[in-house]
Motif scaffolding. Structure first.
Motif, PDB file in Angstrom:
ATOM      1  N   VAL A  47       0.866  -1.182   0.000  1.00 33.60           N
ATOM      2  CA  VAL A  47       0.000   0.000   0.000  1.00 33.60           C
ATOM      3  C   VAL A  47       0.902   1.231   0.000  1.00 33.60           C
ATOM      4  CG1 VAL A  47      -1.759   1.284   1.291  1.00 33.60           C
ATOM      5  CG2 VAL A  47      -1.778  -1.226   1.326  1.00 33.60           C
ATOM      6  N   ASP A  48       0.772   2.067  -1.015  1.00 31.65           N
ATOM      7  CA  ASP A  48       1.584   3.284  -1.091  1.00 31.65           C
ATOM      8  C   ASP A  48       0.867   4.415  -0.364  1.00 31.65           C
ATOM      9  OD1 ASP A  48       2.851   5.722  -1.878  1.00 31.65           O
ATOM     10  OD2 ASP A  48       3.718   4.654  -3.613  1.00 31.65           O
ATOM     11  N   LEU A  49       1.479   4.920   0.707  1.00 30.29           N
ATOM     12  CA  LEU A  49       0.820   5.955   1.514  1.00 30.29           C
ATOM     13  C   LEU A  49       1.141   7.373   1.041  1.00 30.29           C
ATOM     14  CD1 LEU A  49       1.040   4.386   5.095  1.00 30.29           C
ATOM     15  CD2 LEU A  49      -0.919   4.439   3.549  1.00 30.29           C
ATOM     16  N   GLY A  50       1.897   7.509  -0.022  1.00 29.90           N
ATOM     17  CA  GLY A  50       2.077   8.815  -0.684  1.00 29.90           C
ATOM     18  C   GLY A  50       2.631   9.913   0.210  1.00 29.90           C
ATOM     19  N   GLY A  51       3.560   9.558   1.105  1.00 32.17           N
ATOM     20  CA  GLY A  51       4.222  10.576   1.924  1.00 32.17           C
ATOM     21  C   GLY A  51       3.462  10.987   3.175  1.00 32.17           C
ATOM     22  N   LYS A  52       2.375  10.311   3.479  1.00 31.84           N
ATOM     23  CA  LYS A  52       1.603  10.667   4.675  1.00 31.84           C
ATOM     24  C   LYS A  52       2.367  10.273   5.948  1.00 31.84           C
ATOM     25  CE  LYS A  52      -2.702  10.145   2.181  1.00 31.84           C
ATOM     26  NZ  LYS A  52      -3.676   9.176   1.691  1.00 31.84           N
TER      27      LYS A  52
END
Ligand SMILES: [Zn+2]
Length: 444
Positions: A47-52
């Protein structure tokens, strides 16, 4: 089944307070199996959390979920006045209302990043059954962990207590019902979804005998103990008049200053009492918003931490803190600590640690509160692309200082409870609608 949550800023709150920019978290069978940054480990799902930002799930250490039914009452009252106005209204509680209230309070907490909730329920009108079961059902349905409690009051007005006589119970009934609930609900061991605490209400609503017998029962069953303590100056005066000592001294006499006990508030402690809390391992649930709302004062949290006292945070019941937002409570804790002790009294990361690790320690749980191999996969994911985070290079500090926020994703035991800022297993609007319907029965 393994899931890798990647491309995130991971705040572990482990002993070394490790933080991984460009980090990842590996989850297997509901537990954290690894955490780090750099080369990603193998996983079935990514799952890529995109920098969160990822933080451990927050742990709420004091609440009265039923109080969502009576918000915004007794608006200028101190604790005793507020209680006297609300006791007769609370006497209308039943399992249906408790369920609606618990769903509301638990949903609010989940949306603020909280994965484990302690609830202190102590209002048991005669003949009403299923109250604790109703809140446990609500927690199970929403997917968050609950430490429920069998609270109690047995010191009525005619015996010098604060609650009306019709709201107090018989000591033997309280103890028998507590033992029954422990047998039916309490899960021991790591990863427990439901636990039970023994929680007589306060020095001014419970007899010394029930306090002592509650402690004996809890120790026999291996359950933690909780009560309210030293919340206001009026309580201090009450204890001195009735028992000839301070609330803390009174608790000490009853065998309640110990490592299996935590107390809510502890606003009015003398220096030697703070030391005593540290020496005995007695924990504290710090509830700054509620204390401000009732004009009770500000707990000496810096001093408690310096004395090695276990301290967690609590939003407290919604009749004295209308907002069940635990992430916001982190900020309140930070602000009141600084208001009391200056800008160095508490760091942003200290505040986060209180809300997660501190809460876990207070509840006697070593399986939650930080993100390390072997701990429960309980975590919150926070967006950092909103207006309030623009310009904040330190994302963690930006989040705390600009609270409150709605959590983006909440995971409990590896399972999604909130996704894209919405509850996964329930409909927020339906919960609010149902709560409004139940709350009409509690109208003034
Ligand atoms: Zn309380």
């Amino acid at each position: 089944m393994s899931t890798l949550y990647a491309n995130a800023h991971v705040l572990t709150l482990d002993d070394a307070r490790n933080e991984h920019a460009g980090g990842w978290l590996l989850v297997e069978d509901g537990f954290v199996s690894d955490v780090g940054s750099g080369t990603e480990p193998e996983s079935v799902e990514r799952v890529d959390l995109g920098g969160k930002v990822v933080t451990p799930g927050l742990v709420n250490t004091h609440h009265h979920l039923y109080q969502t039914l009576t918000r915004a009452r007794a608006q200028q009252a101190d604790l005793f006045t507020w209680l006297r106005e609300l006791y007769p209204v609370w006497a209308r509680i039943d399992a249906e209302a408790e369920y609606a209230a618990a769903r509301t309070g638990l949903a609010e907490l989940a949306l603020s990043g909280c994965t484990t909730v302690f609830d202190h329920h102590y209002v048991f009108p005669r003949g009403r059954t299923g109250l604790v079961e109703a809140e446990v059902q609500a927690a199970r349905e929403l997917g968050i962990r609950i430490v429920a409690s069998r609270g109690s009051m047995d010191l009525g007005e005619s015996d010098g207590g604060l609650p009306p006589d019709e709201l107090v119970e018989d000591l033997d009934e309280v103890l028998a019902d507590t033992e029954r609930l422990a047998g039916e609900l309490h899960e021991p061991g790591p990863g427990a979804r439901v636990q039970l605490a023994v929680a007589p209400c306060s020095p001014f609503s419970v007899t010394g005998k029930l306090m002592e017998e509650s402690a004996a029962l809890a120790r026999r069953l291996g359950l933690p103990l909780h009560t309210h303590l030293a919340e206001t100056v009026e309580e201090d005066a009450y204890c001195r008049e009735l028992y000839g000592c301070s609330p803390v001294e009174y608790l000490g006499r009853l065998g309640w200053l110990a490592g299996d006990v935590w107390c809510a508030h502890c606003v009015h402690l003398r220096h030697e009492e703070i030391r005593r809390f540290g020496e005995t391992g007695t924990g504290v649930a710090h509830c700054p918003t509620s204390n401000l709302r009732l004009g009770a004062g500000v707990a000496p949290v810096r001093e408690l931490l310096d004395a090695s006292v276990r301290v967690g945070l609590g939003v407290d019941g919604s009749a004295s803190n209308e907002r069940s937002d635990l992430f916001f409570e982190l900020k309140q804790a930070l602000l009141v600590a600084r208001g009391r002790g200056g800008p160095e009294a508490m760091t942003v990361r200290d505040a986060l640690a209180l809300g997660a690790r501190g809460g876990a320690a207070v509840l006697g749980r070593d399986d939650i509160g930080s993100l390390e191999p072997g701990k429960c996969a309980d975590f919150a994911v926070w967006r950092v692309d909103g207006l309030e985070l623009a310009g904040a290079e330190d994302l963690v500090a930006g989040l705390v200082l600009s609270a409150p926020h709605r959590v983006d994703r909440l995971v409990v035991g590896g399972e999604d409870v909130v996704r894209d800022g919405h509850l996964v297993r329930a409909d927020e609007d339906e919960i609010a609608r149902e709560h409004r319907r139940e709350a009409t029965r509690f109208a003034a």
